[in-house]
Write an enzyme that holds these catalytic residues in place. Structure first.
Site, short mmCIF file in Angstrom:
data_model
loop_
_atom_site.label_atom_id
_atom_site.label_comp_id
_atom_site.label_asym_id
_atom_site.label_seq_id
_atom_site.Cartn_x
_atom_site.Cartn_y
_atom_site.Cartn_z
N TYR A 354 0.86 -1.20 0.00
CA TYR A 354 0.00 0.00 0.00
C TYR A 354 0.89 1.24 0.00
O TYR A 354 1.76 1.39 0.85
CB TYR A 354 -0.89 -0.04 1.23
CG TYR A 354 -2.05 0.95 1.28
CD1 TYR A 354 -2.17 2.00 0.37
CD2 TYR A 354 -3.03 0.83 2.25
CE1 TYR A 354 -3.23 2.89 0.44
CE2 TYR A 354 -4.11 1.70 2.33
CZ TYR A 354 -4.20 2.74 1.42
OH TYR A 354 -5.25 3.62 1.48
N CYS A 355 0.70 2.12 -0.95
CA CYS A 355 1.39 3.41 -1.02
C CYS A 355 2.91 3.21 -1.03
O CYS A 355 3.44 2.49 -1.84
CB CYS A 355 0.91 4.31 0.12
SG CYS A 355 1.49 6.01 0.04
N VAL A 356 3.62 3.83 -0.10
CA VAL A 356 5.08 3.76 -0.09
C VAL A 356 5.57 2.33 0.09
O VAL A 356 6.62 1.95 -0.45
CB VAL A 356 5.65 4.68 1.02
CG1 VAL A 356 5.14 4.28 2.38
CG2 VAL A 356 7.16 4.66 1.01
#
Length: 621
Positions: A354-356
């Site tokens: 998720y994301c980074v």
């Protein structure tokens, strides 16, 4: 933020600095409001409590918006003074040439005539539909109840529209300069809204009269409290306890390092998919965005679908993690993958980043591929994750040399206080995440809502300084991750084109943190079988959208497309959550099942546990 202001600041000054950014941007406009008459001050003999609260609040609030010699001066509500201030401020804008200035003020006079024509003798309320500019900040009828307030907010909206348009239409600007100027202009406009100041907001004045100033007394206490803790309050935090009414999906911590805990969730079905799922949430936030409550929890939903779910809970950085770098997060992901494989006696795992953490998962997959270990991961799902940062959106505004130097100075003890990052994300949506709360909870004195998503949003996480600096420099600024072998991890060069793992790539159509155009570009670099899905809403709601909620929509395209625009043009829209589409895709990767016994139940002899979920690390600040 200027270097001189921040280099000597303590972490407790973070919230002050956030307000100072916004206030300083509006200072040129606000400082022209020098008082011309004493009748702007409330009559203390008649309404002493209200007046005292008003003046005390005003004095405290204006320290962020005006120079010292004018901080004790109440703002005038005279429309002529307001118009004069707006004119002086906008006249200084270099993007408005003489012709544009002339048209602006001609249109301004026409606007005034239009607004005033709505108010005849004996008519104290204008026709809402007749006022040309609409904005939810001024939706209350009090903004139309008297012509003075109608003139103030309509003039503001006119000038805001023209200044924003001037940035978009200016010639001779590079796209980078235009984006920076657009962001700065919007920050000024958000800050200088007349809704933000008690003596210019009729709704606040009415509430102050009705409560005898109690709203401002309460607001002043809240403002002082937020200044002390260095963070803007968004919700009633007393209503939430981790493990009791938030992050409640049953499970056990089965592995622990200095950087993360590994949680395995208890099965609820008699059989489970053979290949377990390992989730890497972003370490810039707490993992329980995926486990807010029983109805919203992606984790609980996945468990109920017969998936063995494991999840990494990252430790918030302190001085003991000052040595942590890019390599350490990739080694941690590989360690988590191998731990799940060994514990559950399986050759591979499904993964989610998720994301980074998705960005780093891409690098992890490339490292495994280069080492000949790609088969340890059967599939990879990316939630709003970027690998190519060419079109990374507004966060790229924070990676010039000056801001990187500020971040370096702000990182004390080898880590960056998470409140700085929270302030940055708040500034990306200042009207919604800063000024809306200023008006409602500082000025109007309204009670904070008990909202789990806002509780999570305020539960900030500290970041290792070395990792954070290299992430911003190497990825956001230099975009090195998509250049084969430009970066390495744990001694292994990274080449994303070597990633042949099947991928499911999800983007949010309205995502301002990981724009869909940026997420889409992952398809240009991975070499395997990729599925791209565009979800309705943004960075959080686009991901956390359980099927039972029946909200939003998503788009798929099984044809050929070379760009996001082509994808959208040929896409099929589906109502509701994309989670079932992902589940069907996941089962296609491995449709076999095993009994949910033995090591599939964490905490037993076959799979000993350290402690109950959600574990200690998620509670550390």
């Amino acid at each position: 933020m200027s270097k001189s202001t921040t280099s000597d600041s303590d972490p407790a000054d973070i919230f002050t600095e956030m307000l100072r950014i916004q206030g300083e941007a509006a200072r040129q406009m606000m400082q022209t409001f020098a008082p011309q008459a004493s009748d702007a001050v409330p009559d203390k003999s008649a309404i002493d409590a209200m007046g005292s609260a008003m003046l005390e609040f005003q004095e405290t609030w204006l320290q962020f918006c005006m120079p010292p010699e004018q901080r004790s001066a109440p703002l005038l509500t005279d429309p002529a003074s307001w118009m004069q201030a707006m004119q002086k401020w906008s006249a200084a804008n270099p993007l408005l040439d003489a012709k544009s200035q002339q048209k602006l003020w001609a249109d301004g006079m026409a606007l005034w005539q239009n607004v005033l024509s709505q108010y005849g003798e004996g008519d104290s309320e204008g026709d809402a539909a007749a006022l040309p500019f609409k904005d939810r900040r001024f939706a209350d009828p009090a903004w139309r109840g008297q012509p003075v307030y109608a003139l103030i907010h309509q003039t503001y909206l006119l000038i805001a529209e023209r200044l924003s348009k001037s940035v978009d239409e200016a010639k001779g600007l590079s796209e980078e300069v235009r984006q920076n100027l657009r962001f700065a202009t919007q920050g000024v406009l958000d800050a200088m809204s007349p809704a933000n100041f008690p003596l210019m907001n009729p709704v606040v004045l009415e509430r102050t009269m009705a409560t005898g100033g109690e709203n401002l007394v309460k607001g002043l206490e809240r403002l002082s409290g937020d200044l002390e803790k260095g963070q803007l309050t968004h919700t009633d935090t007393s209503k939430f306890t981790l493990g009791e009414n938030i992050a409640t999906t049953p499970g056990k911590v089965i592995h622990e390092t200095e950087l993360f805990q590994l949680i395995q969730y208890s099965p609820t079905t008699p059989e489970v998919m053979t290949t377990p799922l390992l989730i890497f949430p972003p370490w810039i936030n707490r993992f329980y965005i995926l486990d807010l409550n029983a109805k919203k929890s992606f984790v609980r939903w996945a468990v109920e679908q017969g998936i063995t779910v494991c999840l990494v809970s990252w430790k918030s950085a302190d001085d003991s993690l000052a040595h942590i770098e890019w390599d350490d997060y990739i080694r941690a992901q590989i360690e988590a993958i191998d731990t799940v494989r060994e514990r559950l006696k399986v050759p591979s795992v499904h993964t989610i980043g998720y994301c980074v953490a998705g960005t780093t998962l891409a690098a992890t997959l490339a490292v495994l591929a280069r080492r000949g270990d790609a088969d340890r991961v059967k599939s990879a799902t990316f939630f709003t994750a970027q690998v190519d940062f060419e079109h990374a959106g507004d966060l790229k505004l924070f990676v010039d040399d000056g801001k990187l130097e500020f971040i370096r100075q702000a990182s004390k003890g080898g880590y960056l206080d998470g409140r700085y990052l929270a302030a940055t994300f708040n500034m990306l949506r200042g009207s919604d995440l800063i000024w809306n709360y200023v008006v409602n909870h500082y000025l109007l004195g309204e009670e904070y809502p008990a909202f789990d998503l806002l509780y999570w949003n305020g539960d900030v996480t500290n970041l290792p300084a070395k990792w954070h600096a290299s992430y911003l420099r190497d990825l956001y600024k230099e975009n090195l991750l998509v250049q084969p072998d430009a970066l390495s991890a744990d001694g292994t060069p990274i080449d994303l084109t070597k990633v042949e793992t099947p991928t499911y790539i999800q983007a949010g159509r309205e995502d301002h943190i990981a724009p869909p155009q940026s997420v889409f570009k992952a398809l240009d670099h991975f070499s395997g079988d990729n599925r791209f899905v565009l979800a309705g809403s943004g960075h959080i709601a686009g991901v956390v959208n359980p099927p039972d909620a029946k909200k939003y929509q998503y788009w798929t395209n099984d044809g050929d497309f070379a760009s996001l625009d082509e994808f959208v043009e040929g896409a099929t829209e589906h109502a509701g959550s994309w989670w079932p589409d992902w589940l069907e895709w996941l089962r296609q990767q491995d449709g076999t099942t095993v009994k949910a016994t033995g090591a599939r139940k964490p905490g037993g002899k076959a799979n000993p546990a350290i402690e109950d979920a959600p574990g200690r690390y998620v509670t550390m600040r």
